[in-house]
Write a protein that holds these residues in place. Structure first.
Motif, PDB file in Angstrom:
ATOM      1  N   CYS A 134       0.853  -1.195   0.000  1.00 41.74           N
ATOM      2  CA  CYS A 134       0.000   0.000   0.000  1.00 41.74           C
ATOM      3  C   CYS A 134       0.882   1.235   0.000  1.00 41.74           C
ATOM      4  N   HIS A 135       0.537   2.208  -0.828  1.00 45.10           N
ATOM      5  CA  HIS A 135       1.234   3.481  -0.828  1.00 45.10           C
ATOM      6  C   HIS A 135       0.349   4.528  -1.470  1.00 45.10           C
ATOM      7  N   ILE A 136       0.733   5.776  -1.272  1.00 45.87           N
ATOM      8  CA  ILE A 136       0.004   6.885  -1.879  1.00 45.87           C
ATOM      9  C   ILE A 136       0.352   6.956  -3.362  1.00 45.87           C
ATOM     10  N   ILE A 137      -0.641   7.279  -4.164  1.00 47.90           N
ATOM     11  CA  ILE A 137      -0.423   7.404  -5.596  1.00 47.90           C
ATOM     12  C   ILE A 137       0.589   8.529  -5.852  1.00 47.90           C
ATOM     13  N   SER A 138       1.489   8.289  -6.786  1.00 42.19           N
ATOM     14  CA  SER A 138       2.579   9.206  -7.185  1.00 42.19           C
ATOM     15  C   SER A 138       3.729   9.211  -6.194  1.00 42.19           C
ATOM     16  N   ALA A 139       3.798   8.227  -5.266  1.00 45.74           N
ATOM     17  CA  ALA A 139       4.888   8.174  -4.291  1.00 45.74           C
ATOM     18  C   ALA A 139       6.024   7.306  -4.809  1.00 45.74           C
ATOM     19  N   ILE A 171      -4.621   9.076   6.935  1.00 47.76           N
ATOM     20  CA  ILE A 171      -5.231   8.970   5.606  1.00 47.76           C
ATOM     21  C   ILE A 171      -6.326   7.908   5.603  1.00 47.76           C
ATOM     22  N   ALA A 172      -6.107   6.798   6.306  1.00 46.09           N
ATOM     23  CA  ALA A 172      -7.132   5.754   6.380  1.00 46.09           C
ATOM     24  C   ALA A 172      -8.388   6.238   7.089  1.00 46.09           C
ATOM     25  N   GLN A 173      -8.258   7.223   7.970  1.00 45.21           N
ATOM     26  CA  GLN A 173      -9.418   7.751   8.681  1.00 45.21           C
ATOM     27  C   GLN A 173     -10.142   8.824   7.886  1.00 45.21           C
ATOM     28  N   LYS A 174      -9.388   9.720   7.249  1.00 43.03           N
ATOM     29  CA  LYS A 174     -10.002  10.862   6.572  1.00 43.03           C
ATOM     30  C   LYS A 174     -10.201  10.644   5.081  1.00 43.03           C
ATOM     31  N   PHE A 175      -9.325   9.879   4.435  1.00 45.18           N
ATOM     32  CA  PHE A 175      -9.429   9.624   2.995  1.00 45.18           C
ATOM     33  C   PHE A 175      -9.285   8.122   2.750  1.00 45.18           C
ATOM     34  N   SER A 201      -4.079  -2.182  -0.249  1.00 40.65           N
ATOM     35  CA  SER A 201      -4.829  -2.367   0.997  1.00 40.65           C
ATOM     36  C   SER A 201      -4.057  -1.745   2.154  1.00 40.65           C
ATOM     37  N   PHE A 202      -4.774  -1.014   2.996  1.00 43.79           N
ATOM     38  CA  PHE A 202      -4.157  -0.387   4.155  1.00 43.79           C
ATOM     39  C   PHE A 202      -3.618  -1.447   5.110  1.00 43.79           C
ATOM     40  N   PRO A 203      -2.495  -1.165   5.786  1.00 44.51           N
ATOM     41  CA  PRO A 203      -2.015  -2.087   6.827  1.00 44.51           C
ATOM     42  C   PRO A 203      -3.019  -2.205   7.970  1.00 44.51           C
ATOM     43  N   ILE A 204      -2.977  -3.315   8.658  1.00 46.51           N
ATOM     44  CA  ILE A 204      -3.933  -3.548   9.751  1.00 46.51           C
ATOM     45  C   ILE A 204      -3.722  -2.537  10.865  1.00 46.51           C
ATOM     46  N   SER A 205      -2.490  -2.102  11.078  1.00 48.80           N
ATOM     47  CA  SER A 205      -2.229  -1.136  12.148  1.00 48.80           C
ATOM     48  C   SER A 205      -2.845   0.226  11.867  1.00 48.80           C
ATOM     49  N   CYS A 206      -3.168   0.520  10.611  1.00 51.40           N
ATOM     50  CA  CYS A 206      -3.767   1.810  10.274  1.00 51.40           C
ATOM     51  C   CYS A 206      -5.283   1.797  10.360  1.00 51.40           C
ATOM     52  N   GLN A 262      -9.361  -8.462   5.833  1.00 50.78           N
ATOM     53  CA  GLN A 262      -9.708  -8.116   4.467  1.00 50.78           C
ATOM     54  C   GLN A 262      -8.727  -8.781   3.506  1.00 50.78           C
ATOM     55  N   THR A 263      -9.199  -8.989   2.298  1.00 54.87           N
ATOM     56  CA  THR A 263      -8.344  -9.576   1.277  1.00 54.87           C
ATOM     57  C   THR A 263      -7.277  -8.551   0.888  1.00 54.87           C
ATOM     58  N   GLN A 264      -6.023  -8.926   1.079  1.00 53.39           N
ATOM     59  CA  GLN A 264      -4.928  -8.016   0.786  1.00 53.39           C
ATOM     60  C   GLN A 264      -4.713  -7.924  -0.719  1.00 53.39           C
TER      61      GLN A 264
END
Length: 366
Positions: A191-196, A261-265, A273-278, A295-297
């Motif tokens: 998982c990463h932000i687009i354009s990173a 980001i997982a909370q607001k966007f 897929s977001f990490p479980i810790s997020c 969730q399916t990674q």
């Protein structure tokens, strides 16, 4: 003898209305202004999602500010691409008009000349239907050049397909920010932000070439910034401190990282897929926290640009964060959303003159 007796019991003033856990998720829609409760809630959120220190050398960038920067960069990039697509078409129109004017002047001023066939050394003419290697050699000698000719005497032009890459496979041209993911490569692929760009923190420990070409291009460049992020500011703060000590003055750290980001966007800004810790564990009606369902990674895609669907989701969540969810403000939020979409669409469709468009596209980033 008179004795002073208090009326009532003082314990009644300390009583509070009992709270029902069934309605704990219901929030008040009336904004009563600043209060100690809101201040404590804000402090609790900062302690949970952010790691502020007094001796921070780097600057911070909010997730909402980064979302606004993404929308601005995407709209300006679309405008520049529309201008670049418009310039060749205008040049073709000018060339066609000049050619038609030249032909009209020739036909009106002087009689047309019929082309005569070229006589070669061996007596054959260029207008013959049969072509041989000898005629090709004669054409080379006469300076015409070697051409591939088919049996009917027509020029067979072999066009080799030029590999064209779509614009989505490349970063934005002259992008004002460089986004670096300082986690490990495995976490970046998840998982990463687009354009990173993947830039693990272990790269800074190298003795030779600790920086990539992109980092050197953006280091202390005017009008450009470098943004670092990770999951929860544990690694990014160390990397940002090290780079600031090495002379990086335009360095920012994304506050909260993927956790905020997982909370607001939750959609539109990231891929994979977001990490479980997020992910936040859901709270039941009794107030107890349940375990987060698995969730399916899905692996992250190699995306360098935000699609129109991603930008729409980012704008939607941005309006929810910046505008309070009150009944009186729903109309204003819809108006702001429509105005934002109208600005983007007008920026894409504005093609009134190349001079004004070039001057608008050449403005420095804010």
């Amino acid at each position: 003898m008179s004795s002073k007796r208090s009326i009532g019991d003082a314990e009644y003033l300390k009583k509070r209305v009992p709270q029902n856990p069934k309605y704990q998720h219901v929030k008040s829609r009336l904004d009563t202004g600043s209060s100690m409760t809101k201040y404590m809630e804000r402090l609790e959120e900062m302690k949970k999602n952010y790691r502020y220190r007094k001796d921070e050398l780097f600057k911070r960038l909010k997730v909402t500010t980064f979302a606004q920067l993404i929308i601005q960069v995407a709209s300006v990039s679309d405008l520049n691409e529309s201008i670049m697509d418009e310039i060749p078409r205008l040049e073709d129109e000018v060339l066609e008009s000049a050619e038609t004017d030249r032909l009209s002047d020739q036909t009106n001023g002087s009689p047309q000349l019929t082309p005569q066939p070229v006589q070669f050394i061996d007596g054959s003419e260029s207008g013959d239907t049969g072509f041989s290697p000898r005629s090709t050699l004669q054409s080379v000698i006469s300076g015409v050049g070697e051409m591939d000719l088919d049996k009917n005497g027509q020029k067979a032009v072999s066009l080799t397909p030029v590999p064209t890459h779509s614009s989505a496979e490349h970063p934005y041209p002259d992008c004002p920010y460089l986004l670096l993911d300082v986690r490990d490569r495995d976490q970046y692929d998840q998982c990463h932000i687009i354009s990173a760009h993947s830039y693990p923190i272990a790269t800074l420990s190298r003795t030779m070439n600790p920086y990539t070409k992109e980092v050197l291009d953006y280091k202390n460049a005017s009008g450009k910034i470098i943004i670092l992020y990770d999951e929860d500011e544990r690694v990014a703060s160390q990397a940002a401190t090290t780079m600031c000590e090495r002379g990086f003055e335009n360095l920012f750290m994304l506050s909260g990282g993927l956790k905020v980001i997982a909370q607001k966007f939750p959609e539109g800004m990231t891929t994979g897929s977001f990490p479980i810790s997020c992910l936040q564990s859901p709270v039941g009606s009794s107030g107890r926290k349940y375990s987060t369902p698995r969730q399916t990674q899905q692996p992250a895609e190699k995306k360098w640009r935000f699609s129109s669907e991603d930008l729409g989701k980012i704008q939607h969540y941005l309006d929810e964060v910046l505008i309070p969810s009150e009944t009186s403000s729903r109309l204003s939020s819809r108006m702001s959303t429509s105005s934002a979409h109208s600005k983007v669409s007008s920026a894409r469709s504005s093609r009134q003159g190349s001079a004004s468009a070039r001057s608008q596209s050449s403005r420095p980033w804010k």
